[in-house]
Design a protein around this motif. Structure first.
Motif, mmCIF file in Angstrom:
data_model
loop_
_atom_site.group_PDB
_atom_site.id
_atom_site.type_symbol
_atom_site.label_atom_id
_atom_site.label_comp_id
_atom_site.label_asym_id
_atom_site.label_seq_id
_atom_site.Cartn_x
_atom_site.Cartn_y
_atom_site.Cartn_z
ATOM 1 N N HIS A 63 31.695 -0.965 73.630
ATOM 2 C CA HIS A 63 31.058 -0.841 72.317
ATOM 3 C C HIS A 63 29.618 -1.364 72.367
ATOM 4 O O HIS A 63 28.700 -0.747 71.849
ATOM 5 N N HIS A 79 26.570 1.435 71.889
ATOM 6 C CA HIS A 79 25.269 1.063 71.321
ATOM 7 C C HIS A 79 24.163 1.203 72.354
ATOM 8 O O HIS A 79 23.033 0.752 72.135
ATOM 9 N N HIS A 86 28.323 7.600 69.009
ATOM 10 C CA HIS A 86 28.714 6.477 68.156
ATOM 11 C C HIS A 86 27.925 6.435 66.849
ATOM 12 O O HIS A 86 28.413 5.924 65.850
ATOM 13 N N HIS A 103 28.138 4.971 62.351
ATOM 14 C CA HIS A 103 27.272 4.064 61.598
ATOM 15 C C HIS A 103 26.539 4.806 60.495
ATOM 16 O O HIS A 103 25.598 4.280 59.918
ATOM 17 N N HIS A 131 29.486 -6.000 61.382
ATOM 18 C CA HIS A 131 29.010 -5.113 62.445
ATOM 19 C C HIS A 131 28.250 -3.932 61.835
ATOM 20 O O HIS A 131 27.277 -3.453 62.391
HETATM 21 ZN ZN LIG Z 1 29.124 0.087 66.496
#
Ligand SMILES: [Zn+2]
Ligand SMILES: [Zn+2]
Length: 159
Positions: free
Chosen positions: A22, A27, A34, A38, A120
């Motif tokens: 992750h 990221h 990913h 977000h 997060h």
């Molecule tokens: Zn993330």
């Protein structure tokens, strides 16, 4: 008995693998998949779900190899499958409410896990995020301190 131990150890190891993946893959160079996680979701699926599919395919391959004779790979595959189920329940279900069941934990470990993953997502981008685990969560006060520190730093020095 040994098999149960392998399953439990695999679940623990998968959380470690997931934190690293992750933080440094999703990221990092894997942000293209990913990023969808977000951003606000359109419809049922997001590109980020491909990561779950990759891990599921790996687990299926291990179970197939194990049952074909390569013991104990099927139990490692079983541990990965169990981890995937826990990830789906805690992350997709409890935190992101991707199912109609609503459960908001009010105390203890689950509350901390919920709040940590909310933090997060607090940053709104790829840089300066905190708490990369899905089943493990650092203390919320520490994460908040870390977020405040990150905000006052240039992006290159953030962690
Ligand atoms: Zn993330
Ligand atoms: Zn999330």
């Amino acid at each position: 008995m040994l098999e149960a131990l392998i399953v439990v150890m695999t679940v623990l190891a998968m959380e470690g693998v997931s934190i690293l993946a992750h933080k440094y893959v999703m990221h990092g160079f894997g942000w293209a998949w990913h990023r969808s996680h977000h951003e606000p979701r359109r419809g049922w699926f997001e590109l980020n779900d491909l990561y779950a599919l990759v891990f599921a395919a790996l687990a299926i391959a291990l179970i197939a190899a194990g049952t074909a004779g390569a013991y104990p790979l099927q139990w490692i595959g079983a541990g990965m499958t169990l981890y995937g189920a826990l990830y789906f329940i805690a992350h997709d279900g409890m935190v992101h409410r991707r199912w109609p069941l609503r459960y908001l934990p009010r105390r203890g470990y689950l509350k901390r896990l919920y709040q940590a993953h909310r933090l997060h997502h607090a940053v709104g981008g790829r840089e300066g995020c905190v708490s990369f685990g899905f089943l493990y969560a650092p203390p919320v006060a520490r994460l908040k301190r870390q977020l405040r520190r990150n905000e006052s730093r240039p992006p290159s020095e953030r962690q």
